[in-house]
Design a protein around this motif. Structure first.
Motif, PDB file in Angstrom:
ATOM      1  N   UNK A  54      13.521   1.184 -12.316  1.00 57.99           N
ATOM      2  CA  UNK A  54      12.539   1.536 -13.591  1.00 57.99           C
ATOM      3  C   UNK A  54      11.245   0.810 -13.128  1.00 57.99           C
ATOM      4  N   UNK A  55      10.086   1.521 -13.383  1.00 60.28           N
ATOM      5  CA  UNK A  55       8.920   0.601 -13.213  1.00 60.28           C
ATOM      6  C   UNK A  55       8.909  -0.713 -13.884  1.00 60.28           C
ATOM      7  N   UNK A  56       8.450  -1.623 -13.308  1.00 63.63           N
ATOM      8  CA  UNK A  56       8.030  -2.804 -14.240  1.00 63.63           C
ATOM      9  C   UNK A  56       6.686  -3.135 -14.564  1.00 63.63           C
ATOM     10  N   UNK A  57       5.734  -2.780 -13.458  1.00 67.31           N
ATOM     11  CA  UNK A  57       4.312  -2.832 -13.958  1.00 67.31           C
ATOM     12  C   UNK A  57       3.365  -1.995 -13.030  1.00 67.31           C
ATOM     13  N   UNK A  58       2.231  -1.614 -13.362  1.00 64.81           N
ATOM     14  CA  UNK A  58       1.288  -0.850 -12.286  1.00 64.81           C
ATOM     15  C   UNK A  58       0.211  -1.934 -12.082  1.00 64.81           C
ATOM     16  N   UNK A  59      -0.137  -2.072 -11.007  1.00 64.05           N
ATOM     17  CA  UNK A  59      -1.491  -2.962 -10.788  1.00 64.05           C
ATOM     18  C   UNK A  59      -2.421  -2.144  -9.807  1.00 64.05           C
ATOM     19  N   UNK A  60      -3.773  -2.013 -10.329  1.00 63.23           N
ATOM     20  CA  UNK A  60      -4.865  -1.267  -9.556  1.00 63.23           C
ATOM     21  C   UNK A  60      -5.246  -2.055  -8.455  1.00 63.23           C
TER      22      UNK A  60
END
Ligand code: 7RM
Length: 631
Positions: free
Chosen positions: A241-247
């Protein structure tokens, strides 16, 4: 099987094991964490699509591993220490017990606003404890955090909110930065004119600024916290499962949302922290990064907390109120591991020795560097003046996409060599490739840095656009993750990372795509076309050099320059301000219309003696004009 390596020989044997049988190796490491359900399979992967899955079928929550797991033995130990921008303000802290309570309460606030597992929550905040608490609160309930560095403009913030369809935004009234106050909430209000997915905004006041609170949308964090209790069981998350998005910026197009997942990221953030910094019980660790960047995610919050460490969160900047601030904080908190960026080291080096001479830095054991190549002069200054020749200097190479440190010494156990990041961590199979994609065996030959086997915290996808992930990282060389960096190896196999080989500029440790800056320049009314390159800069590492064609009816002037800079600030943010703008009447283009950046880079460097072959240009005379031009 040691989690923390304690000699160079042990590193070598662990490295061998990790490549001989990666799955058995990571199986053993992963067992040091708390899983609510063990995984059925360690790894599934192929780099074509790409598809990488670690610890399949396993269930865990990273906050149980960061917090709950330590409560029995370390409940009263400090987890986070907060150091204000204002040196006269008392520092505050949270013990593991207190952090547990605050994270649970905040998680309940998120829930009370309808945030569920899988929802995206955006952050635009200064380095205050509420940022750390709220990020962990997202992880507690399985919401995906997307932290946007608060130096970005409202336009850039809006782009990121929209790309991930964030449902909630967490922010503050303003941001204290040295002697300035940045009106964060006002910038947020501007961004939200164009972001229909945002249903609620949580605000923490920390600056004393007047702000607008939109009824029904905006809520004060302390008021919301009053309404909830401190009981919030952790959501069991699937490993993948995704934990975070960082651009992060790349060589083309808009910044992309790098996605990291719960299981693999946790395993690698904790493992790499323990080994690189050789953290020991009761040590005080300080990373000066901002949580808006990957370094802050992995090595202020997750990595240290996974190891039950005490981690400092610093709100300020290196040069306020003066260039002694870092050393004040090291002295005050008796910091044992200190982690910063070459651009800060060079800036402080230029300010003179008086800033640290009267500070006691003897608590330091490990000093780290990250974000860009550290030049030899800065390396020696850091090693001699700050480390007093008595610390392990770890030059850590890694990327947003790698999730954790890939090349580095392991505290005092590894050999040190100026400007060399050194060896890959166990489990990291780095190689150098030549133009044709063949692995280079020889020493001292420059090649493209790539990785030929997955590690647990490798990027999984770019949010909403898997094709892009494939094209950017997995299509250059079949079967390899391509880093975008050039590097070489010495006779002992130590790596020296030289810098980007693509159209990415590393300016003060901030990654910017030349295309991204050009797109912003082109938004200016009078700008017809532009080309942006990096050039060597004594403090920033690379400066931003813009060649700009303006409307022929316009006169090049200081006013236009200023308004062009304003456009960049509003399109991207102050971090993308060009250091130099040169007005030109044409750009060196090939017959197929491609700008020959190689030539522009040479001119920007001030090395015009040998520009190489210009015969493929449509109009070679533009080169003469640009060479003779003024900035
Ligand atoms: C952690 C971080 C990544 C880019 C990377 C390199 C450069 C980072 C070093 C370095 C030489 C280092 N993530 N880089 N660390 N170059 N030596 N120790 O910075 O995604 O923001 O940037 O930074 O070019 O590709 S990042």
């Amino acid at each position: 099987m040691p989690f923390k390596i304690s000699s160079f020989e042990e590193y070598q044997s662990e490295y061998k094991k990790s490549t001989a049988n990666p799955e058995a190796f990571w199986d053993d490491i992963a067992k040091h964490y708390q899983w609510s359900k063990p995984w059925d399979k360690t790894l599934e992967w192929e780099f074509k699509t790409p598809k990488v899955k670690w610890f399949l079928g396993g269930k865990l929550n990273i906050t149980e591993n960061c917090i709950d797991r330590h409560l029995k033995d370390k409940g009263d130990q400090k987890a986070l220490i907060w150091e204000s921008n204002d040196p006269n303000e008392e520092s505050t802290s949270l013990t593991y017990n207190q952090l547990h309570q605050e994270v649970c309460k905040m998680a309940n606030v998120l829930k009370s606003h309808g945030i569920k597992k899988g929802d995206r929550v955006c952050f635009y905040m200064p380095m205050i404890l509420e940022l750390g608490i709220s990020v962990l609160a997202c992880a507690r309930i399985g919401a995906i955090h997307s932290v946007v560095f608060a130096g970005f403009s409202s336009k850039a913030l809006a782009d990121r909110i929209k790309d991930a369809s964030c449902k909630m935004l967490i922010t503050s009234d303003g941001i204290n930065r040295g002697g300035k106050k940045i009106p964060a909430k006002t910038l947020v209000d501007e961004a939200l004119k164009d972001c229909p997915s945002i249903e609620s905004v949580l605000v923490k006041r920390c600056c004393g600024l007047e702000i607008n609170m939109k009824a029904g949308r905006d809520f004060e964090i302390p008021v919301e916290l009053e309404k909830v209790n401190a009981d919030c069981p952790a959501e069991p998350m699937d490993s993948e499962d995704p934990l975070f998005i960082l651009y992060t910026s790349g060589s083309t197009g808009k910044p992309k949302g790098v996605v990291h997942t719960c299981g693999g990221y946790m395993v690698y953030a904790g493992y790499s922290f323990a080994n690189v910094f050789q953290y020991e019980n009761k040590d005080v660790y300080w990373c000066t990064a901002d949580i808006g960047w990957i370094t802050g995610h992995s090595y202020i919050l997750y990595g240290p907390l996974l190891n039950g460490a005490t981690s400092i969160m610093f709100e300020g900047i290196p040069t306020f109120p003066d260039a002694g601030r870092f050393w004040d904080v090291v002295d005050k908190h008796k910091v044992n591991q200190f982690y910063t960026a070459p651009t800060a080291i060079r800036a402080l080096m230029a300010c003179g020795d008086q800033h640290f001479e009267n500070k006691n830095l003897s608590s330091l054991k490990v000093i780290g560097s990250v974000g860009e190549p550290i030049n030899e002069e800065a390396w020696h200054w850091y090693n001699d003046k700050i480390g007093k020749g008595n610390c392990a200097l770890v030059d850590t190479w890694w990327q947003t996409e790698t999730g954790g440190i890939m090349l580095s010494g392991l505290g005092k156990h590894s050999p040190m060599k100026p400007s060399h990041a050194g060896y890959p961590l166990p489990g990291i199979q780095t190689v150098l490739l030549d133009q044709s994609g063949k692995e280079i065996e020889a020493n001292q030959q420059e090649g493209y840095l790539a990785v030929k086997f997955p590690w647990p915290s490798i990027i999984r996808t770019t949010y909403g656009d898997h094709e892009r992930c494939k094209n950017v990282y997995f299509s250059h060389y079949d079967g390899y993750y391509f880093t975008g960096d050039g590097a070489k190896r010495d006779e002992n196999g130590m790596y020296r990372v030289i810098g980007r080989v693509d159209d990415v500029i590393n300016c003060s440790g901030h990654r910017l795509g030349t295309a991204e800056v050009e797109d912003a320049l082109d938004e200016h009314e009078e700008v017809v076309e532009s080309a942006v390159v990096g050039y060597p800069h004594p403090i920033k590492g690379q400066g931003i050099y813009a060649f700009v064609i303006i409307d022929s009816k316009m006169q090049a002037s200081e006013e236009i320059k200023k308004s062009i800079i304003d456009t960049i600030i509003s399109e991207i943010g102050p971090i993308a301000k060009p250091d130099k703008i040169q007005f030109v009447s044409g750009l060196p283009k090939t017959r197929s219309g491609k700008i020959m950046r190689r030539i522009l880079r040479k001119i920007a460097e001030g090395d015009t003696s040998n520009l190489g072959d210009v015969s493929t240009l449509i109009d070679p005379t533009v080169v003469e004009e640009i060479k003779g031009g003024k900035v």
